[in-house]
Design an enzyme around this catalytic site. Structure first.
Site, mmCIF file in Angstrom:
data_model
loop_
_atom_site.group_PDB
_atom_site.id
_atom_site.type_symbol
_atom_site.label_atom_id
_atom_site.label_comp_id
_atom_site.label_asym_id
_atom_site.label_seq_id
_atom_site.Cartn_x
_atom_site.Cartn_y
_atom_site.Cartn_z
ATOM 1 N N HIS A 261 -2.437 -2.050 0.410
ATOM 2 C CA HIS A 261 -2.079 -0.624 0.374
ATOM 3 C C HIS A 261 -3.136 0.254 1.045
ATOM 4 C CE1 HIS A 261 1.636 -0.622 -1.993
ATOM 5 N NE2 HIS A 261 1.129 -1.667 -2.629
ATOM 6 N N GLY B 82 7.160 -10.102 -1.353
ATOM 7 C CA GLY B 82 5.864 -9.632 -0.858
ATOM 8 C C GLY B 82 5.355 -10.444 0.322
ATOM 9 N N SER C 86 9.556 -10.553 4.471
ATOM 10 C CA SER C 86 10.748 -11.047 5.154
ATOM 11 C C SER C 86 11.435 -9.918 5.924
ATOM 12 C CB SER C 86 11.722 -11.658 4.145
ATOM 13 O OG SER C 86 12.059 -10.709 3.168
ATOM 14 N N ASP D 201 2.394 -5.598 8.476
ATOM 15 C CA ASP D 201 3.351 -6.706 8.499
ATOM 16 C C ASP D 201 3.864 -6.979 9.909
ATOM 17 O OD1 ASP D 201 2.926 -6.163 5.877
ATOM 18 O OD2 ASP D 201 4.947 -5.479 5.428
HETATM 19 C C1 GLA Z 1 4.078 -3.561 2.504
HETATM 20 C C2 GLA Z 1 3.976 -2.682 3.746
HETATM 21 C C3 GLA Z 1 2.624 -2.842 4.428
HETATM 22 C C4 GLA Z 1 1.479 -2.684 3.417
HETATM 23 C C5 GLA Z 1 1.726 -3.531 2.165
HETATM 24 C C6 GLA Z 1 0.710 -3.267 1.081
HETATM 25 O O1 GLA Z 1 4.090 -4.899 2.869
HETATM 26 O O2 GLA Z 1 4.996 -2.988 4.665
HETATM 27 O O3 GLA Z 1 2.523 -1.936 5.504
HETATM 28 O O4 GLA Z 1 1.297 -1.333 3.099
HETATM 29 O O5 GLA Z 1 3.008 -3.304 1.619
HETATM 30 O O6 GLA Z 1 -0.546 -3.639 1.500
#
Ligand code: GLA
Length: 458
Positions: free
Chosen positions: A49, A143, A146, A190
């Site tokens: 985050h 988490g 996907s 991601d």
């Molecule tokens: C999700 C979001 C990312 C990041 C994470 C937490 O995966 O897509 O951009 O903020 O949560 O680290």
């Protein structure tokens, strides 16, 4: 096809999953695929985050991915067929505007985000029609990203199908931007790792501008992913965006307290950059400026000198309009502390990768505690799982990804992996029939995988 091959192309196709995809494609559409594309999920080792605050994060791609077989068509339509029968097929017309309904997230909207992102990036008035079969093996809502992998895969496919070319960094930035059509204000970790990952290495990802650096992991460290089996869909709830909002407001209060024009500050990382302050100094500033009691809207409006209307339109997102209290102190404290932990993790890996597992494990444990207590993005099952992982021999363990469910990542000494897996199995999965049924795809070792790619058949 594009005559100028982008760096994404690799030629091989020779595996069972691809063969199965090809067979399904032929059954579904009657011809052979023209090309294949894949984009991996990821596990974030540390830096949770904080990407949307502008701070660096440290993920690696996993071997599980979204894989697609594609052919072009002249019918002016995009057909999507998902191998998983839970996800319904869909056809959209390329002559109409692509519409993504934020209030009702469906699996294929993520694909359409990628399509729309490329369309807008290149100003394509009429997209090439295409027929796709999609196969994902990243556990959804866990988490492991996907959904971003699907966005990235779709972006890559659309680029290729429309004979366009972008660098990996540009594609990662385009895919980050376009995922916001679904309503989440993600920070780009991601999509960046899905596209820029390389086999055998974790990456430090820095933002503004986007760049990556390889991070050598200790030879004796094995990363094990374990799913809490609590599903969390971040587009379907306001948890995620409400944290983004907390950080945005905290940024403004801190900037204003230092005599800066708060209007120009949106991300927590901008404040230390502007002040030339260290993260430790920022943590001290949080103590000095912010109070631990939640802030009300009125209090924030008064401090910033803005109206309630401005508060709603300029600071909140569409799905956080109902939020009345904001834990600014806790969120800012997490973000600056976590940003410092990422840099320490990277330094430890650079300096003494093989002799430093405990230091890395401690940082992971601190990260989890901060996510749980300050950022409040864990849940009882994840906390229990992390606890079990530590008791089962992990050197460090933490939630990974957005949280509120999904997976934990644990660092385990290579020699202890088998006993670790057995102990976690017995303590977390076997006692609960639902978890036991999901155990195979929920508890696994993960090596750093490669990034998104396009394949052609030999
Ligand atoms: C999700 C979001 C990312 C990041 C994470 C937490 O995966 O897509 O951009 O903020 O949560 O680290």
């Amino acid at each position: 096809m594009a005559t100028n091959p982008p760096k994404f192309k690799v030629s091989v196709v020779d595996d069972e999953r691809l063969q199965n995809l090809k067979n399904t494609f032929e059954r579904q559409y009657g011809g052979s695929p023209l090309f294949y594309a894949c984009a991996p999920g990821r596990v974030n080792l540390i830096g949770e985050h904080i990407d949307y605050c502008g701070f660096s994060v440290l993920p690696m791609a996993i071997e599980q991915n979204i894989l697609a077989a594609v052919s072009l068509n002249n019918s002016g339509t995009i057909h999507l067929f998902n191998i998983n029968p839970l996800y319904s097929n869909i056809t959209v017309s390329t002559s109409e505007e692509i519409v993504i309904d934020k209030n009702n997230p469906k699996w294929y909207y993520y694909f359409l985000c990628g399509v729309k992102g490329i369309q807008e990036k290149f100003g394509i008035s009429r997209l090439q029609g295409m027929s796709c079969v999609i196969d994902g093996n990243i556990p959804p809502s866990s988490g492991l990203s996907s959904s971003s992998a699907l966005v990235c895969c779709a972006g890559l496919i659309t680029m290729e199908a429309n004979q366009k070319s972008l660098s990996k960094v540009d594609l990662a930035e385009t895919c980050t931007k376009c995922e916001s059509y679904i309503g989440t204000e993600g920070g780009g970790m991601d999509q960046s790792i899905s596209i820029l990952a390389e086999k055998e290495t974790a990456k430090l990802i820095e933002f503004g501008p986007l760049r990556t650096t390889d991070v050598p992991l200790p030879d004796s460290a094995v990363f094990v992913i374990s799913n809490s089996c609590v599903e969390m869909n971040k587009a379907a709830s306001s948890h995620y965006n409400s944290r983004v909002v907390d950080c945005r407001i905290a940024t403004k209060l801190l900037a204003q307290a230092k005599g800066l024009n708060q209007k120009e500050f949106l991300k927590l990382a901008q404040v230390p950059t502007e002040m030339n302050a260290s993260l430790e100094e920022m943590l001290a500033l949080v103590e000095e400026v912010l109070h631990p009691e939640p802030y009300s809207r009125d209090e924030i409006c008064k401090i910033l000198g803005i109206t309630s209307q401005q508060f709603s339109t300029e600071l909140l997102s569409a799905n956080t309009q109902h939020v009345t209290h904001f834990k600014l102190y806790q969120r800012a404290k997490h973000a600056y502390g976590e940003a410092a932990r990422v840099l320490r993790f990277k330094n430890v890996c650079d300096c003494a990768p093989n002799d430093s597992m405990q230091l890395l494990g401690d940082l992971m444990n601190q990260s989890h505690a901060s996510c749980r207590d300050l950022y409040e993005c864990s849940c009882p099952e994840l906390d229990q799982l992390v606890d079990i992982c530590l008791k089962s021999g992990a050197v460090g363990s933490r939630l990974t990804g957005a949280g509120w469910g999904g997976c934990a990542v644990s660092m385990v000494h290579r020699d202890k992996v088998q006993s670790f897996l057995q102990a976690v199995r017995e303590a977390y999965y076997l006692p609960d029939p639902r978890r036991a049924a999901m155990e195979k795809q929920s508890l696994f070792v993960s090596k750093p995988g490669g990034g998104a790619a396009i394949y052609f058949e030999k």
